[in-house]
Write a protein that holds these residues in place. Structure first.
Motif, PDB file in Angstrom:
ATOM      1  N   SER A  83       0.830  -1.200   0.000  1.00  0.00           N
ATOM      2  CA  SER A  83       0.000   0.000   0.000  1.00  0.00           C
ATOM      3  C   SER A  83       0.863   1.248   0.000  1.00  0.00           C
ATOM      4  O   SER A  83       0.421   2.316  -0.371  1.00  0.00           O
ATOM      5  CB  SER A  83      -0.908  -0.001   1.224  1.00  0.00           C
TER       6      SER A  83
ATOM      7  N   ASP B 104       5.269   0.603   8.911  1.00  0.00           N
ATOM      8  CA  ASP B 104       4.886  -0.620   8.219  1.00  0.00           C
ATOM      9  C   ASP B 104       5.797  -1.808   8.539  1.00  0.00           C
ATOM     10  O   ASP B 104       5.477  -2.942   8.224  1.00  0.00           O
ATOM     11  CB  ASP B 104       4.828  -0.370   6.711  1.00  0.00           C
TER      12      ASP B 104
ATOM     13  N   GLU C   2      -7.079  -3.022   8.871  1.00  0.00           N
ATOM     14  CA  GLU C   2      -7.206  -1.630   8.422  1.00  0.00           C
ATOM     15  C   GLU C   2      -5.895  -0.894   8.587  1.00  0.00           C
ATOM     16  O   GLU C   2      -5.485  -0.108   7.739  1.00  0.00           O
ATOM     17  CB  GLU C   2      -8.294  -0.908   9.249  1.00  0.00           C
TER      18      GLU C   2
ATOM     19  N   THR D  54      -2.997  -2.111   8.535  1.00  0.00           N
ATOM     20  CA  THR D  54      -1.983  -2.645   7.619  1.00  0.00           C
ATOM     21  C   THR D  54      -2.146  -2.067   6.216  1.00  0.00           C
ATOM     22  O   THR D  54      -1.193  -2.030   5.454  1.00  0.00           O
ATOM     23  CB  THR D  54      -2.098  -4.186   7.564  1.00  0.00           C
ATOM     24  N   LYS D  55      -3.314  -1.570   5.874  1.00  0.00           N
ATOM     25  CA  LYS D  55      -3.553  -1.078   4.509  1.00  0.00           C
ATOM     26  C   LYS D  55      -2.679   0.125   4.211  1.00  0.00           C
ATOM     27  O   LYS D  55      -2.522   0.981   5.075  1.00  0.00           O
ATOM     28  CB  LYS D  55      -5.024  -0.701   4.353  1.00  0.00           C
TER      29      LYS D  55
END
Lengths: 503, 325
Positions: free
Chosen positions: A260, A467, A500, A502-503
């Motif tokens: 993402s 991330d 959510e 992680t997106k």
């Protein structure tokens, strides 16, 4: 009314007017002091920009207004007669006012009243005592002075020096020009927002009310521009994926779907680069150039360069080109506006330095500017000076970097609370075994932010991108959810929450 | 004498009357003052005090100073109306037998009804017409009483056994109820000395009936400001417990309030008071001075007032404090 009586009442009326003017002044002073107190308290609470001019003006102007209001108010004969009667005339004046003088008794009364009024010393006529009001006004005034002198959270604002205004105006004008000159392929709504942003900050910079309001306007502009750039970057990435897919670089498009954010995407792209035809990249670059927003125009060139490098049998160079392409896409474009805004902020910071001749290292603008640089650096992972900072979660680390950088310089900036910061989890120490993984950060007035680290192996200044740890957090949360007696709905909820994130 | 002269000389005459009374009446200045206010205003006065305070003596002196025909009636339970009004008696004349009206003691300008509460209500009622109308009716024939005409009654507040408290209607006909206080030590000393030594100088007549009527007429001319008159009327209205605007104490402790006659009496007395001080207008002070004597016998405590030990004097003081000028 009998003229003689009217004449006899004149000194009374004069005296009464003087007394009312005095009362008006006392009322005005009391009201002014109350208003000044209200202004000072409001400024201290941050509800209005604080300065000393308004409270002082309120105290100075209110008595004058009160005197004027009392002075122009008409004093009737009845008022004068009543005032005279209060001085021992025992209702002679008020009764005489109503008398016509036709009957002998009324004629006698008029004579008697006139005689007593003429003998009356007008100085006996006292208005309502003003002492209490003056005392109350003095008390309120003292509170105002105390409030103004009280250290910490001083409501005073720093004016922007007059000599700093022309450069600010010039920088603001350049910002507006830059906003106008941004690529023609951004949407109309985005262009309107860009113009509004430039106009808003330009208005404040062209005629700054105070350093604080200028800072606020600049911060606001930075945030709005950042949001706009994020939107554009998102659009550009979507366009890239579509371009790759339409060019037949299915493996690259699939890789582009996996991440993402820019960095994950770059890694995925570079991994799949070996399985990609140069021709596909060229087609994708063409498609990107045709359809992408302005932010992707540069990216298209870099994609073309990657294709060329791949054709030349240089996958490393191709990888670099792809990496640069991702950076271009992630920037979201708007480089002109961004540069012009940075220029304006630097100008504002210089203005702050000019105005802070008498202050010692309390330039909040400088702090903000440096801080925002730190924030950008933290997010782009290109400036390692960030590190675990003063935020309570790792998401705050980016912005905490700039706070740490500017801690020494912001000094008494009222926006920063002094005291002990929270202990935060330092993910750079994940492998430190049983060692203490906490980093204590303290904010002190003298030294800015100090870090007291435990015996862990990590560095307090390290930066860990969000991330890189979120997957581990998600796994930990899932494991914990399994081990606890939770309902399936609750477990689903936890799982959805981390998905959510992680997106 | 024209009204202007009457008014300008009023204060001087009033002072002379007071001075003359003071020759025989030691102390009791306030009582004398109220008595004179009522007499000049044309009202009847009820004097209340324990025996021996000089109530009867004061009225005798007043009649002497005012040079008015005086009659004293000692009220007793067996006193009949005819005893005070008069009656038709059978007389033998040259034309034959006939009736002739024999006037009772009411036929005088100044009537002292001593211990009025000892007479039966029937006799007390006989006073009503005389006090209000200045006339009496005997055998269907109304006879005018001489002018000026005043009834000055006394009553003893302590010996209540065998007495007949005056009905409200009759009390209302008295302009003032004056409480005669016990003299101070100094006054008592002077009174005692006066009884063992003859001062040699008794009170003399200062004015006559004509002058008294002229003084009354002069007092009627005194103007009153609207605000002062409103104040007097508000005072009277504030004594009415049935009015929602009345003070809380009035509503709580009074059974009934003062009549319109009280307002008339209050303003009449205030006018005389103003002139007696050389003023040609009525002040708030005049109203406040006359109010207690004017109102105290016109108000009655209800059960709550009696059970909580309230007194009319205190309620009137409260009213005077609360009612704004």
């Amino acid at each position: 009314m009998n003229n003689k009586l009217k004449e006899a009442l004149r000194p009374v009326r004069r005296r009464l007017r003087g007394s009312r003017v005095l009362q008006g002044a006392a009322w005005g002073l009391l009201t002014g002091a109350a208003m000044a107190l209200l202004l000072l308290v409001s400024a201290r609470l941050g509800m209005i920009p604080g300065n000393w001019i308004l409270p002082v003006s309120a105290i100075a102007a209110s008595p004058v207004a009160g005197m004027l209001a009392a002075g122009i108010r008409r004093i009737s004969d009845v008022d004068a007669a009543r005032a005279a009667d209060r001085c021992g005339l025992r209702e002679r004046a008020i009764t005489a006012l109503e008398a016509t003088g036709d009957s002998p008794a009324e004629a006698l009364l008029l004579e008697d009243a006139c005689r007593h009024l003429q003998a009356l010393d007008a100085r006996q006529i006292q208005g309502r005592p003003v002492k209490k009001r003056l005392t109350a006004a003095a008390a309120l005034g003292s509170v105002c002075i105390l409030l103004a002198l009280l250290p910490g959270g001083s409501p005073r604002t720093e004016p922007v020096p007059a000599e700093a205004v022309p450069p600010l105006r010039e920088a603001a004008r350049r910002l507006e020009q830059a906003a106008e000159q941004e690529g023609a392929d951004i949407s109309e709504a985005e262009r309107r927002e860009l113009r509004r942003l430039a106009r808003d900050v330009s208005r404040e910079a062209g005629n700054p009310r105070s350093r604080e309001s200028l800072d606020k306007a600049l911060d606001d502009a930075v945030n709005r521009l950042e949001k706009l750039r994020e939107t554009l970057a998102g659009d550009a990435l979507r366009t890239l994926r579509q371009a790759l897919r339409s060019a037949g670089a299915g493996n690259l498009a699939a890789a582009a779907e996996t991440g993402s954010d820019g960095e994950t995407l770059t890694e995925a792209l570079m991994e799949e680069l070996g399985n990609t035809e140069a021709e596909s990249l060229r087609q994708a670059a063409e498609a990107l150039e045709k359809t992408a927003p302005s932010a992707a125009a540069q990216a298209a060139g870099q994609l073309q360069a990657a294709a060329d490098a791949l054709t030349a049998g240089n996958p490393a160079q191709a990888g670099n080109a792809l990496s640069q392409m991702m950076q271009s896409l992630e920037s979201g474009g708007l480089t002109r506006t961004s540069e012009a805004l940075n220029d304006l902020r630097n100008t504002a910071a210089s203005a702050g330095q000019q105005g802070a001749a008498g202050r010692t290292g309390t330039d909040s603008q400088q702090g903000n500017t440096a801080g925002n640089a730190g924030q950008n650096g933290g997010e782009n992972a290109s400036q390692p000076g960030g590190g675990a900072g003063s935020g309570s979660t790792n998401e705050d680390q980016g912005s905490s970097a700039h706070r740490q950088t500017s801690a020494a310089s912001r000094g008494k900036d009222p926006r920063y609370k002094e005291g002990e910061y929270e202990s935060i989890y330092d993910p750079t120490r994940l492998n430190a075994g049983d060692e203490n993984l906490l980093t204590e950060l303290r904010k002190t007035e003298e030294d800015g932010v100090t870090a007291e680290t435990g015996p862990g192996a990590g560095s307090a200044e390290g930066y860990v991108p969000y991330d890189q740890v979120i997957a581990e957090y998600a796994a930990g949360a899932a494991e914990a959810a399994e081990s606890l007696a939770l309902t399936p709905e609750q477990r689903d909820w936890i799982s959805a929450y981390f998905a959510e994130l992680t997106k | 004498m024209d009204i202007r002269t009457e008014m300008t000389s009023f204060a001087d005459r009033f002072a002379r009357i007071r001075g003359e009374i003071a020759k025989e009446m030691i102390g009791q200045e306030d009582v004398v003052e109220h008595l004179l206010l009522a007499v000049i205003a044309g009202g009847n006065v009820l004097l209340e005090g324990v025996p021996g305070l000089g109530k009867t003596h004061l009225i005798r002196v007043l009649s002497k100073v005012l040079d008015l025909p005086f009659q004293r009636i000692q009220f007793t339970p067996d006193l009949m109306p005819a005893d005070i009004i008069g009656t038709n008696i059978l007389v033998r004349t040259e034309e034959g037998n006939g009736f002739r009206f024999q006037p009772g003691p009411l036929f005088a300008s100044l009537v002292l009804a001593d211990e009025i509460n000892r007479a039966t209500p029937k006799t007390q009622a006989a006073l009503l017409e005389a006090m209000q109308e200045h006339a009496v009716t005997v055998s269907g024939e109304t006879r005018k009483l001489p002018e000026p005409y005043f009834v000055l009654a006394t009553q003893n507040p302590v010996e209540q056994e065998g007495t007949y408290p005056l009905p409200e209607a009759q009390l209302d006909r008295f302009m003032f109820k004056v409480l005669v206080p016990f003299p101070s030590l100094e006054e008592l000393d002077r009174i005692v000395n006066l009884t063992i030594r003859d001062s040699g100088e008794g009170a003399k007549a200062v004015i006559g009936a004509e002058e008294l009527l002229a003084m009354r007429e002069a007092a009627r001319q005194v103007p009153i400001a609207k605000s002062v008159q409103e104040y007097a009327l508000r005072l009277v209205l504030d004594t009415h417990p049935e009015r929602t605007e009345s003070p809380e104490e009035t509503q709580k402790y009074l059974r009934f309030g003062a009549s319109p006659r009280a307002a008339q009496a209050l303003l009449s007395a205030a006018r005389v008071k103003a002139l007696s001080e050389g003023r040609f207008n009525v002040s708030f002070e005049d109203i406040r001075y006359a109010a207690p004597a004017c109102l105290r016998h016109r108000l009655a405590l209800n059960f709550d007032g009696l059970s909580e030990g309230k007194d009319i004097e205190g309620l009137i003081s409260g009213l005077l404090e609360r009612t704004a000028c």
